[in-house]
Design a protein around this motif. Structure first.
Motif: not given
Length: 252
Positions: A133-141, A179-182, A185-186
């Motif tokens: 999924l794109p970043t904005l569509a991923r699940s929240t906590a 954190a890995e995604d940050r 993909n900074p």
């Protein structure tokens, strides 16, 4: 006809089709969850030990637990075993658990190995799906906890402390993936400045220009010049006007 995408290797799909089952599994996690199909598959090889009519086709948690307990007891008679982790994951419809379970049953009964096939992840989470999924569509906590902690898991073991530890593990894993995604993909997640932080004050000028005064009657004029940070001189004029005192119009 078999569905186009079952999550199973081709040789396993062909093997299932050759068994002439009562129904073909169109949804692998759902159809293998209660263990009825597994018992039916085992009955093709061990007819006396696996009587299909003694298994429940229901979808309740009690029916699933009853079927799988019978399957495990019957397998022990044949000195065969299935991984408990795969059974529990299949009962609770965890992602990838049923697919791995069917592959283990295949290798157990046919003594064949599955080659050049990349199986599903063994952590039984929705990480692979979230990565698509794109970043904005991923699940929240909170959504990650709901997706990876099934209601049947809570029903099977209703201990509050145990379920709290499970939720903490899911939350810690979710924050670690974030954190890995940050790091990878900074540019996607830009950190905005804190508006509550006070602005830095400009330092005082290192040198002040000469000030000149000129007076004319009741007016005093002040000329000032000072050097700015860039070194350019900026001048401004300050005018002070002496206002006469107005007389009151009220007659005493």
């Amino acid at each position: 006809m078999a569905p186009k995408k079952t999550g199973l290797p081709r040789e396993v799909v062909r093997w299932l089709q050759s068994l002439d089952l009562s129904f073909y599994p169109k949804n692998v996690p759902r159809d293998f969850s209660n263990g009825y199909l597994v018992a039916e598959i085992l009955s093709r090889y061990y007819t006396q030990d696996f009587l299909v009519q003694s298994y429940d086709r229901g979808a309740s948690l009690s029916a699933k637990q009853w079927n799988w307990s019978q399957i495990e007891r019957s397998l022990q008679k044949q000195n065969l075993h299935l991984m408990k982790k795969l059974i529990d994951g299949s009962i609770h419809c965890k992602p990838g658990a049923a697919e791995l379970l069917v592959q283990e049953v295949y290798t157990l009964l046919t003594t064949r190995s599955i080659r050049d096939v990349r199986g599903p992840a063994s952590d039984f989470t929705d990480r692979q799906y979230q990565e698509l999924l794109p970043t904005l569509a991923r699940s929240t906590a909170s959504r990650a906890i709901k997706n990876n902690l099934r209601i049947t898991e809570i029903m099977a073991e209703p201990d509050i402390s145990t379920n709290q530890r499970r939720a903490e593990v899911i939350l810690h894993r979710h924050l670690g993936h974030k954190a890995e995604d940050r790091v990878l993909n900074p540019g996607r997640l830009k950190v905005k400045p804190n508006l509550c932080r006070p602005a830095a004050k400009d330092p005082e000028p290192s040198s002040r220009g000469d000030e000149c005064f000129a007076s004319s009657g009741d007016t005093t004029v002040k000329f000032c010049s000072s050097s700015t940070r860039s070194g350019a001189a900026v001048s401004f004029k300050e005018i002070k006007v002496h206002q006469p005192v107005r007389r009151s119009l009220v007659n005493y």
